[in-house]
Design an enzyme around this catalytic site. Structure first.
Site, PDB file in Angstrom:
ATOM      1  N   LYS A  54       0.785  -1.299   0.066  1.00 41.98           N
ATOM      2  CA  LYS A  54      -0.031   0.260  -0.047  1.00 41.98           C
ATOM      3  C   LYS A  54       0.916   1.193   0.028  1.00 41.98           C
ATOM      4  CE  LYS A  54      -3.991  -2.063   2.239  1.00 41.98           C
ATOM      5  NZ  LYS A  54      -4.656  -2.412   3.269  1.00 41.98           N
ATOM      6  N   GLN A  98      -4.852  -1.054   9.367  1.00 43.28           N
ATOM      7  CA  GLN A  98      -4.618  -2.305   8.972  1.00 43.28           C
ATOM      8  C   GLN A  98      -5.497  -3.236   9.946  1.00 43.28           C
ATOM      9  OE1 GLN A  98      -3.795  -3.108   5.887  1.00 43.28           O
ATOM     10  NE2 GLN A  98      -4.336  -5.105   6.138  1.00 43.28           N
ATOM     11  N   ASP A 121     -11.239   3.209   4.028  1.00 40.90           N
ATOM     12  CA  ASP A 121     -11.618   1.822   3.905  1.00 40.90           C
ATOM     13  C   ASP A 121     -13.242   1.631   3.903  1.00 40.90           C
ATOM     14  OD1 ASP A 121      -9.869  -0.252   4.286  1.00 40.90           O
ATOM     15  OD2 ASP A 121      -9.435   0.305   6.334  1.00 40.90           O
TER      16      ASP A 121
HETATM   17  N1  GUN Z   1      -7.089  -6.341   6.179  1.00 39.17           N
HETATM   18  C1  GUN Z   1      -7.403  -7.299   4.967  1.00 39.17           C
HETATM   19  N2  GUN Z   1      -7.933  -6.402   4.132  1.00 39.17           N
HETATM   20  C2  GUN Z   1      -8.026  -5.182   4.519  1.00 39.17           C
HETATM   21  C3  GUN Z   1      -8.646  -3.645   4.196  1.00 39.17           C
HETATM   22  O1  GUN Z   1      -8.959  -3.709   3.073  1.00 39.17           O
HETATM   23  N3  GUN Z   1      -8.513  -2.864   5.122  1.00 39.17           N
HETATM   24  C4  GUN Z   1      -7.857  -2.876   6.153  1.00 39.17           C
HETATM   25  N4  GUN Z   1      -7.732  -1.690   6.827  1.00 39.17           N
HETATM   26  N5  GUN Z   1      -7.309  -3.885   6.740  1.00 39.17           N
HETATM   27  C5  GUN Z   1      -7.523  -5.061   6.027  1.00 39.17           C
END
Ligand code: GUN
Length: 297
Positions: A54, A98, A121
C-alpha cells in the site's frame, strides 16, 4: 463456452495511472498533495506485506504516505489517541488502520473513531449508512474494485440476477449494496443458506467471497454467467513439489471458466483492484475535504 479472463492487473494499473494523473493535476492546481496515513499494529506477516505494498503504490501514484508502525502490545487507548491526532491533522486525507488488530484492541471501536470523511476503507457506520441510502460517501475498496471489473465487461447491470456468496462487513454486505444500486436483483447467500448450488445456478453474476478454496464448482454456474472471485486462499501444491503452496480463489477456476462468459483469475483478478481503489478513495476524500473539484476516474 470458455470464459474470457477479466484482467485485474491491467485494469488496476490503468486506474492507478488515472489516480497519478489526477494527483499531479491537484498538485499543479492547488500546490498540495493528498496524504494517506497507514497504521499497522503488531507484526502479522501478511499485514506487513499488504502495508508495504500500500505504501509503495501510494508513493508511486504521487500521494504522500504517512506510516505508523506500533508494537503488538499497544493499548487500545494509545491507538485511539493516534487516530484522533490523524483526524485533526489537515495534511492527512485518508486513515487506514490495517486489520486484524491484536486481541486487546476492539476493531469496531477503532473504526468508529476514524472521521467518516477520512475513512478510506469505507468501514465507518456513517459510510455504511451512506452506501445503503445511496447518499455518497467512501465505499469499501474490494467490493468497489469488484464492481469496476464487472462493469468493464457489462456496463449495464440493470435487471440482472446477482448472487453474493458471503456476508462480511468488508466484502459481502457492501457488494450486495453496490449491486442493488446498479438495479440488480440481489441474493446474499452464506453458510446457513440452503441449496447454494441451486441459488447460484439462477445468477447472471456470481461474486464469491467466502474464504473457502474452490468451493464454487463448475456445475453451480449458469451458462454465460459472469464470475467475480474475491477469495485468496493459500493451499498445498504437491504438483509443484514437496511443501510448495499456491493461491486459489473461492471458485474452481477451470470448471467455472468452462461455463461462464467472463471470469476473474486468482491471483490477478480482484486482488490488484483493492489497492488501486484505496488510492482512488484517498483522492476522493482529499477532494471532498479540501474543496477540490471531484476526481475523474
Ligand atoms: N486487512 C485485510 N484487508 C483489509 C482492508 O481492506 N482494510 C484494512 N484496513 N485492513 C485489511
Amino acid at each position: 463456452m470458455t470464459a474470457q479472463w477479466i484482467d485485474g492487473k491491467v485494469i488496476a494499473a490503468t486506474l492507478r495511472e488515472k489516480v497519478a494523473r489526477q494527483a499531479a493535476h491537484y498538485k499543479s492546481m492547488h500546490g498540495q498533495q493528498a496524504g494517506l496515513a497507514v497504521v499497522l499494529v503488531g507484526n502479522d506477516p501478511a499485514s506487513q506485506v499488504y502495508v508495504r505494498s500500500k505504501i509503495k503504490m501510494t508513493t508511486e501514484a504521487g500521494l504522500r504516505s504517512i506510516e505508523h508502525v506500533l508494537p503488538a502490545e499497544t493499548a487500545e487507548a494509545d491507538l485511539l489517541a493516534l487516530v484522533e491526532k490523524l483526524n485533526a491533522d489537515p495534511t492527512v486525507d485518508g486513515i487506514l488502520v490495517q486489520l486484524p488488530l491484536p486481541p486487546q484492541i476492539n476493531a469496531d471501536k477503532v473504526i468508529a473513531a476514524i472521521h467518516p470523511d477520512k475513512d478510506v476503507d469505507g468501514f465507518h457506520p456513517v459510510n455504511v449508512g451512506r452506501l445503503a441510502t445511496g447518499t455518497g460517501g467512501l465505499v469499501p475498496c474490494t467490493p468497489l474494485g469488484s464492481l469496476m471489473l464487472l462493469k468493464t465487461v457489462q456496463p449495464d447491470l440493470s435487471g440482472l440476477e446477482a448472487i453474493v456468496l458471503g456476508r462480511s462487513n468488508i466484502v459481502g454486505k457492501p457488494m450486495a449494496q453496490l449491486l442493488l444500486a446498479e438495479s440488480c436483483t440481489v441474493t446474499v447467500a452464506h453458510s446457513r443458506s440452503r441449496d447454494l448450488p441451486a441459488l447460484c445456478r439462477r445468477a447472471d453474476i456470481v461474486v464469491a467471497a467466502v474464504g473457502r478454496p474452490e468451493m464454487v464448482r463448475g456445475d453451480w454456474i449458469k451458462a454465460g454467467a459472469i464470475v467475480i472471485d474475491v477469495g485468496i486462499n493459500r493451499v498445498p501444491d504437491p504438483a509443484s513439489g514437496e511443501g510448495k503452496t499456491k493461491l486459489v480463489g473461492d471458485v474452481a477456476f477451470a470448471e467455472a471458466a468452462a461455463k461462464a462468459s467472463f471470469i476473474t483469475p486468482v491471483p490477478g483478478g480482484v486482488g490488484p483492484m483493492t489497492i488501486a481503489c484505496l488510492l482512488a478513495n484517498c483522492l476522493k476524500a482529499a477532494a471532498m475535504r479540501r474543496g477540490w473539484e471531484s476526481p475523474v476516474f
